[in-house]
Design an enzyme around this catalytic site. Structure first.
Site, PDB file in Angstrom:
ATOM      1  N   VAL A 139       5.986   2.544 -11.311  1.00 51.22           N
ATOM      2  CA  VAL A 139       6.751   2.617 -10.070  1.00 51.22           C
ATOM      3  C   VAL A 139       7.607   3.881 -10.099  1.00 51.22           C
ATOM      4  CG1 VAL A 139       8.413   1.463  -8.564  1.00 51.22           C
ATOM      5  CG2 VAL A 139       6.812   0.104  -9.931  1.00 51.22           C
TER       6      VAL A 139
ATOM      7  N   GLY B 165       2.018  -2.824 -17.744  1.00 54.30           N
ATOM      8  CA  GLY B 165       0.714  -2.586 -18.336  1.00 54.30           C
ATOM      9  C   GLY B 165      -0.300  -1.986 -17.385  1.00 54.30           C
ATOM     10  N   MET B 166      -0.200  -2.318 -16.095  1.00 54.51           N
ATOM     11  CA  MET B 166      -1.215  -1.883 -15.141  1.00 54.51           C
ATOM     12  C   MET B 166      -0.632  -1.113 -13.965  1.00 54.51           C
ATOM     13  SD  MET B 166      -3.949  -3.103 -16.574  1.00 54.51           S
ATOM     14  CE  MET B 166      -5.294  -3.173 -15.392  1.00 54.51           C
TER      15      MET B 166
ATOM     16  N   ASP C 121       5.624 -14.284 -11.371  1.00 53.92           N
ATOM     17  CA  ASP C 121       6.305 -13.524 -12.420  1.00 53.92           C
ATOM     18  C   ASP C 121       7.791 -13.363 -12.088  1.00 53.92           C
ATOM     19  OD1 ASP C 121       6.630 -12.162 -14.793  1.00 53.92           O
ATOM     20  OD2 ASP C 121       5.851 -10.254 -14.040  1.00 53.92           O
TER      21      ASP C 121
ATOM     22  N   LYS D 254       4.628   2.259  -5.913  1.00 55.24           N
ATOM     23  CA  LYS D 254       3.952   1.627  -7.047  1.00 55.24           C
ATOM     24  C   LYS D 254       2.507   2.088  -7.081  1.00 55.24           C
ATOM     25  CE  LYS D 254       3.009  -2.949  -9.036  1.00 55.24           C
ATOM     26  NZ  LYS D 254       3.248  -4.412  -8.875  1.00 55.24           N
TER      27      LYS D 254
ATOM     28  N   ARG E 166       7.731   0.859 -15.447  1.00 51.12           N
ATOM     29  CA  ARG E 166       6.288   0.758 -15.651  1.00 51.12           C
ATOM     30  C   ARG E 166       5.939  -0.543 -16.348  1.00 51.12           C
ATOM     31  NH1 ARG E 166       3.749   5.233 -18.840  1.00 51.12           N
ATOM     32  NH2 ARG E 166       4.995   6.562 -17.475  1.00 51.12           N
TER      33      ARG E 166
END
Length: 326
Positions: A22, A18-19, A131, A37, A16
């Site tokens: 999975v 912040g937003m 990312d 997700k 997991r």
């Protein structure tokens, strides 16, 4: 029976953020395991985000690459946005590094080359990951001793770019992980594939030394370091690495994107050249061992390949218009 979401039965949580969360889930239509997700409900309530999510999902799903986790489906159900992806059995690179500390040069370069290939393929479709970090690199079992790992890059920026454009991040914020974030992401400048190259270089640095280039006690100091501090030379951190690595990483971790390598695979080529040298066969390949007599090269002709077997009877009309047998 677990919770059912859009034709998927949830079996357990994988991770997991912040937003998003999975889950491992079962595709009830095709009877296969997937990674599902789910995005935070407030995201689905933003019309601009939902439109961008739909567009970026289609772009990411169109990426057909052996080192990118395939996306099977993306949509919305009961006010929740979701993405169904291939479930990859195996640890992520974060878990591998936590267990091993540092990796042998050959292993690090094998893993990095697969990630680099995936990133360049995405960049050709104008999709920037934003990312790149060890937690987004999945390491599955390879096919043989020459390919002991099969690496997948996951979590492409399906939400990251949209978050920055729809008010879910405010001025001065950015999306990305602090240890690997490029200077231009921190300052809010426009980004392209070279920001992923910077992040990849940070990940490879950690694979080789046991820590990312910049380690600071506070987040603000870490952000400052990415923007202003000189990255340490690898030779200062771990002895025994190829001497040429220092120059390669200095270029890959340049503060200005224009001063870095043009592509991730160009960065990998420079690393292989520094690690293994170059013979007539090219960077990172063994030199040509063709024997010579005096000034003349002796070349043994390669044996002719065997002729292909004839096609089966049912396939003959496809090959040269032959008539199929009984």
């Amino acid at each position: 029976m677990g919770t059912r979401i859009a034709g998927y039965e949830v079996q357990g949580e994988i991770g997991r953020g912040g937003m998003a969360v999975v889950y491992r889930a079962r595709d009830l239509r095709l009877d296969r395991t997937v990674a599902l997700k789910l995005l935070a409900p407030e995201l689905a309530r933003n019309d601009t985000f939902r439109r961008r999510f739909s567009h970026e999902s289609r772009v990411a799903a169109a990426l057909d690459h052996p080192h990118i986790v395939p996306i099977f489906e993306a949509g919305e159900t009961d006010g929740v946005l979701y993405i169904a992806m291939r479930y990859v059995s195996g640890p992520d690179l974060r878990a591998l590094l936590d267990r091993e500390g540092v990796l042998p040069v050959a292993t690090a370069l094998r893993i990095a080359a697969q990630v680099a290939s995936a990133l360049d393929a995405a960049h050709q479709h104008d999709l920037v990951h934003r990312d790149v970090k060890p937690g987004n690199v999945l390491v599955a079992q390879g096919t043989d001793s020459d390919h002991p790992e099969h690496v997948y890059l996951t979590d492409f920026g399906l939400t990251k770019k949209s978050l920055s454009l729809t008010g879910f991040t405010t001025a001065g914020q950015f999306v990305g992980t602090l240890d690997y974030v490029a200077p231009e992401q921190i300052s809010g400048r426009a980004v392209d594939g070279r920001c992923d190259l910077y992040s990849l270089a940070c990940v490879v640095f950690e694979m080789l030394t046991g820590a990312p280039p910049f380690v600071r006690d506070e987040d603000i100091a870490l952000l400052w370091a990415h923007q202003h501090d000189r990255p340490p030379a690898l030779s200062e951190v771990r002895s025994g690495l190829p001497a040429g690595f220092d120059d390669v990483f200095a270029k890959a971790l340049a503060k200005t994107a224009a001063d870095r390598y043009g592509t991730c695979l160009e960065f990998m080529g420079a690393l292989r050249l520094a690690a293994y040298g170059a013979g007539p066969g090219g960077p990172g390949r063994p030199a040509d061992r063709t024997p010579t007599v005096g000034r003349h090269t002796v070349r043994t002709p390669a044996p002719a390949p065997p002729p292909p077997p004839p096609p089966p009877g049912w396939a003959r009309p496809v090959f040269g218009g032959e008539r199929a047998g009984p």
